[in-house]
Scaffold this motif. Sequence first.
Motif: not given
Length: 975
Positions: A391-396, A419-421, A438-439
Amino acid sequence: MLLLTLGVLAVLFLLFVMFAGFWTDWLWFRSVHYSSVFTTQLWTKIGLFAVFGLLMAVIVGFNVWLAHRLRPPLSAMSVEQQSLDRYRSGLAPFKRWALLGVSLVIGLVAGAAASGQWRTWLLWTNGTPFGTKDPQFGKDVSFYAFDLPFYEFLLGFAFSAVIVSLLTSTLVHYLYGGLRLQGPGRRASTGAQGHLAVLLGVFVLLKAVAYWLDRYALAVKTGTYKGVSGWTGLRYVDANAFLPAKTILFFVAAICAVLFFLTPVRRTWAPALIGLGLMVLSAVLIGGVYPAIVQQFQVKPNEQAKETPYIQKNIDATREAYGIADSEVVQYEPANGTSAEAMKPDAQTISDIRLLDPNVVGPTFQQNEALRKYYAFPKSLDVDRYGDQDTVLGVRELDLNGIQRNWINDHFNYTHGYGVIAAKGNQVDANGNPVYTESALPTKGAFGDYQQRIYYGEKTSTYSIVGGGYQDIDYTAENGTPVHFSYDGDSGVGLGNPLTRAAYAVKFAEPQILYSSAIRDGAKIIYDRTPKERVEKVAPWLSIDADPYPVVENGRVVWVLDGYTTSDGYPFSSKTTLGDVTKDSLTNQRGELLTAANQVNYIRNSVKATVDAYTGEVTLYQWDENDPVLKTWMKAFPGTVKAKADIPSELAPHLRYPQDMFKVQRDLLAEYHMTDAGGFFNGTDIWQVPTDPTTNTNEVQPPYYLTVRMPDAKEASFSLTTTFAPQGRDNLAAFMSVSADPGPDYGKIRIAKIPTGSGALGPKQVQAKFNSDPLVANQLTLLKTGTDSDIEYGNLLTLPVGGGLLNVEPVYLIGRSAKVPVLKKVLATYGNENAVVAVEDNLEKALAKVLGAAAPGAPVTPTAPGTTPTSPTTPTTPTTPTAPTPGATVSPELQKAIADAVKANNDSQTAFKNGDWVAWGQAQKALNDALKAVEAAEQKAGITPAPTPTGTAPATPPATGEPAPPASPAPSGGP
């Protein structure tokens, strides 16, 4: 009076600035519950400052007093002495104060320098044995890592004390006539001669001690040899020339010191000066000329034979010190073709090929999921595992550049991200965008319910004032109405005390903190909010990996960081510069390694640290339970590091092998994969990390997290991978991976060595092959021309599958106005320079072209989930077990195997209906495994299976795009 008042106020302000720094540091450490770290450092520094500062002041002061005491009663009549009389007369009323002042200033300087050695002191007083002895002197490694540095510090301090005492005493003797440059008679009085002779004797005696310590320092001496710039340890000339020379010089210096000590008795400098001259001559001849002769006439004529034993010691020590001693090297001769049968063991590797490059798609996350202009994602996203899905994740995170800037907005209203996308690493949708798991805002999806507010993050570099009933902006609703929130986390420093507010007003140079009415009762200030800052501050003895990554676990978001313990005192282990070897083409995006010691020759990933994104809580966990350096620091800072068993079970699956550690190891393995001293000496098999062909930075290719099966492994695992090229060439020399999963194989390094002449393509050659292919050039040119956009290459992945090497590279299209990368093409090739190159719209088509008939040998993830794949894998119809003989007892193993088969069959049908080909491929594998278990259990129970297949899955779905459920075989027998 006005000037005096201003002067006093200026002094008071400077004192308050100093107090503010101390006070705010104390409050911060207390707020994060690591006050013991602050007090341990503080008292250690104060203790070293006081002891060594006082010692230096006493030594120098005593020698100045003694020099004055030994002054001659009458000064000789000369022009020189008459001119000095003025200074003696002027100094006479202030002699005591001058003595105290000089001693105090010198003591302060010495104490300040000594306080900087707090790490050396703590390591020495808490040293833990390594249990390994060096091969030359037979001393435990801890002697070189912990003891020798402190002894060298003491020796340096003693030298400084003697030299300063010698200079100040000489000045006093000259001032009061003990030393004369002019006039008749002796140039030095008896008192001056004796005093200075003793000081010189002490100096020479210290030099003797230095010669003795230099013997051991040879084991950690660094130079350049065989292309290794940080080569460490003794070589032949060191062991057979320098070592005996240091021993001889020790005795020569000791004898010379005795001659100086006898000077006051014999009242002549001659023996001491002759001895000093002989010592200098011995140092030149024995310590310089003799080793050069040995090197020229003994070593050079037969260098390999002479140096081989010492090279072997260096190889063994280096591999042990960097944790690469257990790395496995297997020969892997890649084939130019493959088959469906050969591809089956690599089904997981194929299905998890990561199309989504986390270093490219940050702007895509920003465009699709930032949703508000005051949120932002980092340039480089992170890769983690959730279930069996990469999974590729990014923190908003909060981006203050997206708001109207003023003090209230910056520090009160906009305080946190949200949130975390997350997106599947191996899929994109029909438009080339990520498939998000997750969005939205607030986020919804696979993570369930969790605390989404991000008060501590990688982009959070400013302070905020929260709580006290103040309602900051949580986020803006769809209708434009702000949703408010009052922070209730256990974090920050209370601002109820006016003195504390004044201290923070000085610290942040913001007077409004002192008097603003926006700060209410119960308000707290939070700062030092990046994860790396917080961990580095509570564990100043750790080097921190450059890439913290977020994990959603147990209803919260935590940042996970890797901490390294290092040393530069491991005998015979070559040194490396962390700042250099951890650089790659992504360093500017990821950040640099935070380290207290840049050049090291021992490193362990000994600590896993977490920082709660909401509360800022920092937790350190012991990861390497055998690391003596960590054990030493744990004794120095008791209670700061929790046991490995305390790692939460929800967090453990997300721990991974760190990139910076891996980059250090791969840099060493480029040469230290050679374990034979003869081969190392000849240097015929040196590797290098290839440059990244997808960028123009000329920096080396970064390592990639991938799910991959190494040729000698039974199954695929989440790993960190890299490639090697022969030194000075571009073809492929080896493929290296380390198991990144925190299981039994965690940290296991495997290297697939490619035979010379195999024709295997290195990354640079693969990229050149892609760029020079006419079809690729035509397709990409049409793509750019038709859309007025730019092309960006994603990560070039090299994978050992099916007995050969598969290279896959996603190609992103970036609109010149939007600057949002979307996946448009997939490049692939399998084999050597004559292999076919594919440029297709999705991975499945690309693999079908380069693998040919072998493509159906493993399930392939389609590019666009929910759309009709061109050719999903046709499962092989397995044998259906027959019903057991009536009256026979069904064993528990058979019952479980049948139940597993039924479950896998149901999972397969569900995945097929949903178009989730990753899950479908996994379910098919589980079904085959379960049916094999059924067969084995039937044979064990004496039941003969009969091949009675009940149906097969269709090779392709119906033309309507609605897939019909496969009629996978169901077990016909059971209890």
